[in-house]
Design an enzyme around this catalytic site. Structure first.
Site, PDB file in Angstrom:
ATOM      1  N   ASP A 174     -13.554   5.735   3.793  1.00 30.98           N
ATOM      2  CA  ASP A 174     -12.326   5.652   4.573  1.00 30.98           C
ATOM      3  C   ASP A 174     -11.564   6.971   4.580  1.00 30.98           C
ATOM      4  O   ASP A 174     -10.947   7.326   5.588  1.00 30.98           O
ATOM      5  CB  ASP A 174     -11.433   4.531   4.030  1.00 30.98           C
ATOM      6  CG  ASP A 174     -10.218   4.300   4.903  1.00 30.98           C
ATOM      7  OD1 ASP A 174     -10.395   4.139   6.118  1.00 30.98           O
ATOM      8  OD2 ASP A 174      -9.092   4.307   4.381  1.00 30.98           O
ATOM      9  N   ASP A 175     -11.598   7.717   3.494  1.00 30.27           N
ATOM     10  CA  ASP A 175     -10.886   8.993   3.446  1.00 30.27           C
ATOM     11  C   ASP A 175     -11.482   9.994   4.432  1.00 30.27           C
ATOM     12  O   ASP A 175     -10.765  10.837   4.963  1.00 30.27           O
ATOM     13  CB  ASP A 175     -10.939   9.581   2.034  1.00 30.27           C
ATOM     14  CG  ASP A 175     -10.354   8.648   1.001  1.00 30.27           C
ATOM     15  OD1 ASP A 175      -9.206   8.233   1.174  1.00 30.27           O
ATOM     16  OD2 ASP A 175     -11.058   8.315   0.033  1.00 30.27           O
TER      17      ASP A 175
ATOM     18  N   TYR B 213       0.857  -1.186   0.000  1.00 29.37           N
ATOM     19  CA  TYR B 213       0.000   0.000   0.000  1.00 29.37           C
ATOM     20  C   TYR B 213       0.893   1.235   0.000  1.00 29.37           C
ATOM     21  O   TYR B 213       1.924   1.258  -0.642  1.00 29.37           O
ATOM     22  CB  TYR B 213      -1.003  -0.041   1.163  1.00 29.37           C
ATOM     23  CG  TYR B 213      -2.168   0.878   0.881  1.00 29.37           C
ATOM     24  CD1 TYR B 213      -3.008   0.636  -0.210  1.00 29.37           C
ATOM     25  CD2 TYR B 213      -2.404   2.006   1.644  1.00 29.37           C
ATOM     26  CE1 TYR B 213      -4.042   1.497  -0.519  1.00 29.37           C
ATOM     27  CE2 TYR B 213      -3.443   2.863   1.341  1.00 29.37           C
ATOM     28  CZ  TYR B 213      -4.257   2.608   0.257  1.00 29.37           C
ATOM     29  OH  TYR B 213      -5.278   3.465  -0.060  1.00 29.37           O
TER      30      TYR B 213
ATOM     31  N   ASN C 195      -0.307  11.946   2.011  1.00 28.42           N
ATOM     32  CA  ASN C 195       0.569  10.936   1.462  1.00 28.42           C
ATOM     33  C   ASN C 195       0.343  10.839  -0.046  1.00 28.42           C
ATOM     34  O   ASN C 195      -0.638  11.388  -0.550  1.00 28.42           O
ATOM     35  CB  ASN C 195       0.360   9.582   2.170  1.00 28.42           C
ATOM     36  CG  ASN C 195      -1.076   9.088   2.123  1.00 28.42           C
ATOM     37  OD1 ASN C 195      -1.729   9.138   1.079  1.00 28.42           O
ATOM     38  ND2 ASN C 195      -1.584   8.623   3.248  1.00 28.42           N
TER      39      ASN C 195
ATOM     40  N   ARG D  69      -9.289  10.869  -7.245  1.00 25.02           N
ATOM     41  CA  ARG D  69      -8.405  11.547  -6.295  1.00 25.02           C
ATOM     42  C   ARG D  69      -7.572  10.487  -5.574  1.00 25.02           C
ATOM     43  O   ARG D  69      -7.770  10.213  -4.403  1.00 25.02           O
ATOM     44  CB  ARG D  69      -9.233  12.369  -5.315  1.00 25.02           C
ATOM     45  CG  ARG D  69      -8.474  13.478  -4.619  1.00 25.02           C
ATOM     46  CD  ARG D  69      -8.770  13.505  -3.137  1.00 25.02           C
ATOM     47  NE  ARG D  69      -8.311  12.277  -2.488  1.00 25.02           N
ATOM     48  CZ  ARG D  69      -8.538  11.982  -1.203  1.00 25.02           C
ATOM     49  NH1 ARG D  69      -9.223  12.794  -0.455  1.00 25.02           N
ATOM     50  NH2 ARG D  69      -8.076  10.859  -0.669  1.00 25.02           N
TER      51      ARG D  69
ATOM     52  N   LYS E 165      -6.179  -1.839  -0.341  1.00 20.87           N
ATOM     53  CA  LYS E 165      -6.978  -1.724   0.886  1.00 20.87           C
ATOM     54  C   LYS E 165      -7.491  -3.080   1.344  1.00 20.87           C
ATOM     55  O   LYS E 165      -7.442  -3.415   2.543  1.00 20.87           O
ATOM     56  CB  LYS E 165      -8.162  -0.774   0.651  1.00 20.87           C
ATOM     57  CG  LYS E 165      -7.787   0.692   0.573  1.00 20.87           C
ATOM     58  CD  LYS E 165      -7.510   1.275   1.951  1.00 20.87           C
ATOM     59  CE  LYS E 165      -7.289   2.774   1.882  1.00 20.87           C
ATOM     60  NZ  LYS E 165      -7.068   3.390   3.196  1.00 20.87           N
TER      61      LYS E 165
ATOM     62  N   GLU F 114     -13.611   4.965  -1.619  1.00 20.61           N
ATOM     63  CA  GLU F 114     -12.193   5.268  -1.505  1.00 20.61           C
ATOM     64  C   GLU F 114     -11.734   6.206  -2.627  1.00 20.61           C
ATOM     65  O   GLU F 114     -11.973   5.944  -3.811  1.00 20.61           O
ATOM     66  CB  GLU F 114     -11.392   3.966  -1.576  1.00 20.61           C
ATOM     67  CG  GLU F 114      -9.959   4.091  -1.132  1.00 20.61           C
ATOM     68  CD  GLU F 114      -9.834   4.275   0.368  1.00 20.61           C
ATOM     69  OE1 GLU F 114      -8.908   5.016   0.769  1.00 20.61           O
ATOM     70  OE2 GLU F 114     -10.622   3.709   1.135  1.00 20.61           O
ATOM     71  N   ASP F 115     -11.096   7.298  -2.242  1.00 19.59           N
ATOM     72  CA  ASP F 115     -10.422   8.200  -3.178  1.00 19.59           C
ATOM     73  C   ASP F 115     -11.353   8.785  -4.244  1.00 19.59           C
ATOM     74  O   ASP F 115     -10.999   8.858  -5.424  1.00 19.59           O
ATOM     75  CB  ASP F 115      -9.224   7.499  -3.825  1.00 19.59           C
ATOM     76  CG  ASP F 115      -8.063   7.357  -2.838  1.00 19.59           C
ATOM     77  OD1 ASP F 115      -8.218   7.777  -1.687  1.00 19.59           O
ATOM     78  OD2 ASP F 115      -7.019   6.824  -3.233  1.00 19.59           O
TER      79      ASP F 115
END
Length: 555
Positions: free
Chosen positions: A271-272, A106, A411, A159, A177, A248-249
């Site tokens: 999760d973000d 990851y 990150n 993203r 993930k 996610e993202d």
């Protein structure tokens, strides 16, 4: 039930594959660990070298292979090939040394893998659902061979980490993930499905790249996009009614409304927004053990005002409210700063999700001026822009606070707002530091500091295991507060003395099982479980945990 490598999957040839078909089945393949009897019974004689290996020897062999590679992307690809070949050995390797392998499967390595996805593509994994298949998503989802999917991690690739729009290349994120679901918390991998929703990309370098693997069109927006998301959710519910969807993202302007639309009617979380908030709150709880202060006494200033920042700010506010602070007042202790300056009520460019944190304050143009004006006890970076926690900012925080909280969470590493060396050096070793990507230990005036990584891996895998064990109907905000407290309480005084405010990643499975047990207890307390409450919740969690061991019989 303990998940084992003998769990069946559908294969096109025979119910119990033999010979080459068995060796090509990653869930059943043992490679050189097949015994002589298994080789005779399953038609493997001659297809393998004659020596029979233990799984421990196989792990050692693969570890030496990975260690000999100089490039992290090559290590990522070698591990991906192993996952496609022998799933049990893959997880045995990862779980043998999680601190070494998590950064490879990851962040930060997965970012480069996503950027180069079309150039390093090996074999397909997961499901790609293009908007050109709108109206047929249930049909495409039904092509997945497993019929009891409990977790889907899904992205639209817009993203990816701090790297932006990577389109279909974002598939590396759901794959990574879900790998951590299993490697860090023992969620059985056969219940996990990575998904990319391909609605196009606005990254013109990708559109012009002949090796790009996604749709060659600009992104779909508006009602057509929303209808596509709704169809996906409905298709998942129809085929996998016990499935939890992790978003996610997604870009901020999609992530927040998607979560708000679906959070109260299905089992889902982002999760973000929520996982990042949970791990940030866990770091704060541990940091307060160092400073000796209370949560309600803190003031936080966020660099970045997107969904991650507001998600953390809201969870901190809810945690403050749970300790007696009025919610509006708690939100007022969490300020946001973005490219247009401090988020204040007089601004006309604010989104709905930013407005609860808009201050009744004069505009402030620079971040260091905002630090001096608001006097926060902690700064949290979720800007994806590197080096913005500069020397002036860190020194201002150190002047205001005896133990300033410095959390550059962006990150991969190249996007971090500051390094550990900078935070400790510019604060004369007084910073309580955690970052989104890993940094090595730092020596300051003869004292050794161990930077913590505020990695969502402390939260979402444990959340997944708790949801799996309880068959939960919902994921709520309070579950992330429970998780944060459970993470923080595992940090020892010895670790705090070195500045480490998260449990060591070397014992991530042990930490995750503890967190999952606490979350599961809350799920039962709130009546959100679909299974009866056992006398021993810890035993339930343990019984549901996947162990990377081979079955006793082939096939």
């Amino acid at each position: 039930m303990t998940a084992r490598a003998s769990i069946q999957i559908e294969v096109p040839t025979t119910e119990h594959p033999t010979g080459c078909n068995l060796l090509r089945n990653p869930r059943l393949n043992k490679g050189t660990a097949f015994s002589e009897a298994e080789r005779r019974a399953s038609g493997l004689e001659g297809l393998l070298p004659p020596a029979v290996s233990t799984i421990a020897l196989q792990v050692a062999r693969r570890h030496d292979e990975i260690a000999a590679l100089d490039d992290d992307l090559q290590k990522y690809l070698a591990l991906s090939d192993l996952q496609a070949r022998n799933e049990t050995l893959y997880y045995a390797l990862l779980m043998s040394d999680p601190a070494t392998y998590m950064p490879l499967v990851y962040t930060p390595t997965v970012g480069e893998a996503c950027q180069k996805f079309g150039h390093v593509f090996r074999a397909p994994r997961g499901l790609y659902l293009p908007i050109t298949a709108r109206g047929r998503l249930k049909e495409l989802l039904a092509n997945w061979p497993e019929k009891d999917v409990r977790f889907i991690v899904v992205t639209d690739g817009e993203r990816i980490l701090g790297l932006g729009d990577l389109g279909a290349g974002g598939m590396g994120i759901p794959i990574g993930k879900l790998t951590l679901y299993t490697a860090c918390a023992g969620v059985p991998p056969q219940h996990c499905l990575p998904v990319v929703l391909d609605v196009g990309t606005n990254n013109h370098e990708l559109l012009e790249d002949p090796l790009y693997l996604g749709l060659r069109r600009e992104r779909i927006r508006g009602t057509e996009y929303a209808a596509f998301i709704d169809e996906f959710v409905d298709a998942v519910q129809a085929l996998y009614p016990r499935c939890c969807i992790q978003w996610e993202d997604f870009a901020n302007f999609n992530a927040v409304p998607i979560l708000e639309r679906h959070r109260d009617r299905i089992c889902t979380f982002n999760d973000d927004i929520q996982g990042t908030a949970g791990v940030a709150l866990a770091g704060i709880y541990a940091a307060l053990r160092i400073s000796g202060q209370r949560l309600c006494e803190q003031r936080f200033l966020f660099l970045g005002a997107g969904s991650a920042a507001t998600g953390i700010a809201e969870l901190i506010s809810l945690a403050m409210a749970s300790e007696g602070t009025e919610l509006t007042a708690a939100r007022g202790r969490n300020a946001l700063f973005d490219v247009n300056g401090l988020v204040v009520k007089s601004r006309t460019d604010l989104t709905n999700f930013q407005q609860p944190f808009a201050l009744d304050h004069a505009p402030v143009a620079t971040f260091v001026e905002a630090v001096k004006a608001l006097r926060p006890t902690g700064i949290i970076g979720v800007s994806t822009t590197p080096n913005l926690f500069d020397q002036q900012v860190i020194e201002a925080m150190a002047e205001i606070n005896e133990r300033p909280i410095i959390f550059p969470y962006s990150n991969p590493t190249s996007r971090s707002e500051c390094t550990a060396t900078e935070a400790y050096g510019w604060s004369q070793g007084r910073a309580v530091f955690a970052s989104g990507s890993p940094f090595p230990p730092v020596e300051i005036d003869g004292r050794r500091f161990v930077p913590g990584q505020g990695n969502n891996v402390y939260i979402f895998p444990a959340m997944g295991l708790a949801v799996f064990a309880t068959d939960a109907t919902r994921v709520t905000e309070d579950m992330f507060i429970v998780a944060a407290k459970a993470v923080a309480e595992q940090v020892s005084e010895e670790h705090l003395a070195t500045g480490l405010i998260y449990p060591p990643q070397s014992r991530i499975l042990e930490a995750s099982l503890h967190v999952a047990e606490r979350i599961a207890a809350y799920i039962f307390d709130q009546g959100l479980a679909r299974v009866p409450r056992p006398n021993d919740i810890g035993a339930l969690i343990s019984a549901c945990t996947y162990r990377p061991i081979y079955s006793e019989e082939a096939g």
